[in-house]
Motif scaffolding. Structure first.
Motif, PDB file in Angstrom:
ATOM      1  N   UNK A 116       0.833  -1.207   0.000  1.00 46.55           N
ATOM      2  CA  UNK A 116       0.000   0.000   0.000  1.00 46.55           C
ATOM      3  C   UNK A 116       0.867   1.256   0.000  1.00 46.55           C
ATOM      4  N   UNK A 117       1.938   1.269   0.773  1.00 48.66           N
ATOM      5  CA  UNK A 117       2.856   2.417   0.787  1.00 48.66           C
ATOM      6  C   UNK A 117       3.498   2.604  -0.585  1.00 48.66           C
ATOM      7  N   UNK A 118       3.837   1.492  -1.224  1.00 46.65           N
ATOM      8  CA  UNK A 118       4.430   1.568  -2.553  1.00 46.65           C
ATOM      9  C   UNK A 118       3.454   2.204  -3.538  1.00 46.65           C
ATOM     10  N   UNK A 119       2.183   1.838  -3.467  1.00 44.58           N
ATOM     11  CA  UNK A 119       1.181   2.427  -4.359  1.00 44.58           C
ATOM     12  C   UNK A 119       1.033   3.916  -4.073  1.00 44.58           C
ATOM     13  N   UNK A 120       1.057   4.299  -2.808  1.00 46.73           N
ATOM     14  CA  UNK A 120       1.004   5.734  -2.486  1.00 46.73           C
ATOM     15  C   UNK A 120       2.164   6.471  -3.142  1.00 46.73           C
ATOM     16  N   UNK A 121       3.343   5.889  -3.042  1.00 49.30           N
ATOM     17  CA  UNK A 121       4.528   6.545  -3.615  1.00 49.30           C
ATOM     18  C   UNK A 121       4.475   6.586  -5.137  1.00 49.30           C
ATOM     19  N   UNK A 123       1.819   5.799  -7.359  1.00 48.15           N
ATOM     20  CA  UNK A 123       0.610   6.283  -8.021  1.00 48.15           C
ATOM     21  C   UNK A 123       0.220   7.690  -7.582  1.00 48.15           C
ATOM     22  N   UNK A 124       0.079   7.910  -6.294  1.00 41.36           N
ATOM     23  CA  UNK A 124      -0.423   9.191  -5.819  1.00 41.36           C
ATOM     24  C   UNK A 124       0.637  10.284  -5.846  1.00 41.36           C
ATOM     25  N   UNK A 125       1.870   9.958  -5.492  1.00 38.26           N
ATOM     26  CA  UNK A 125       2.920  10.977  -5.474  1.00 38.26           C
ATOM     27  C   UNK A 125       3.709  11.011  -6.778  1.00 38.26           C
TER      28      UNK A 125
END
Length: 170
Positions: A116-121, A123-125
């Motif tokens: 989930x942290x990887x996706x935040x980094x 995709x979102x950021x």
């Protein structure tokens, strides 16, 4: 470690690049402009001052940016519910997909928080592999492998809900 204000000034070009990538990727005219996205992210980050490292700060910026984008999508959808919707509103479809992705990501966080942290980094950021590896403290190869796993899991989960999973094709 410097405080939030110092880090914002020092990393502003980096944060601006993140916000610009997000703005271009979203393709929706209703999303926040680059500078507004950075400022909203700053407002979420300014309450903290105990940054462990540059990577820690950037990871938190990714999370804050995600929250700003999700809040914006919720607000736009709420406003659209109160006004007549034109047929085929692509902006609304994008907002629904973004909110669904957020829900799926919360589910993933319960199962595999690192993914989930990887996706935040990613995709979102909008961080690239090297930036994500630095923030998460893993190798680039691990980022590539886990990014493939996370996208596959999200794709399957969104398809189970009958939604377009193309949103995670970063």
């Amino acid at each position: 470690m410097p405080g939030t204000d110092v880090l914002i000034v020092e990393l502003y070009p980096h944060l601006r690049g993140m916000a610009r990538r997000e703005h271009v990727r979203s393709g929706s005219p209703m999303t926040l402009q680059t500078t507004a996205l950075i400022h909203e992210t700053y407002l979420k980050l300014q309450r903290r001052s105990n940054w462990q490292s540059r990577a820690h700060f950037l990871g938190c910026a990714a999370t804050a940016m995600r929250h700003v984008l999700i809040d914006g999508a919720r607000a736009r959808l709420s406003a659209k519910r109160q006004a007549p919707e034109p047929d085929g509103d692509e902006g609304a479809k994008g907002d629904v997909a973004l909110l669904t992705l957020n829900d799926v990501l919360q589910e993933l966080a319960q199962l595999e928080p690192d993914l989930a942290r990887l996706v935040e980094c990613r995709f979102f950021a909008g961080y690239d592999e090297a930036e994500t590896a630095e923030i998460l403290g893993v190798s680039g190869r691990t980022v590539r492998r886990n990014w493939t796993r996370a996208r596959a899991w999200i794709h399957a989960r969104m398809m189970d809900d009958g939604l377009d999973a193309g949103i995670v094709s970063v």
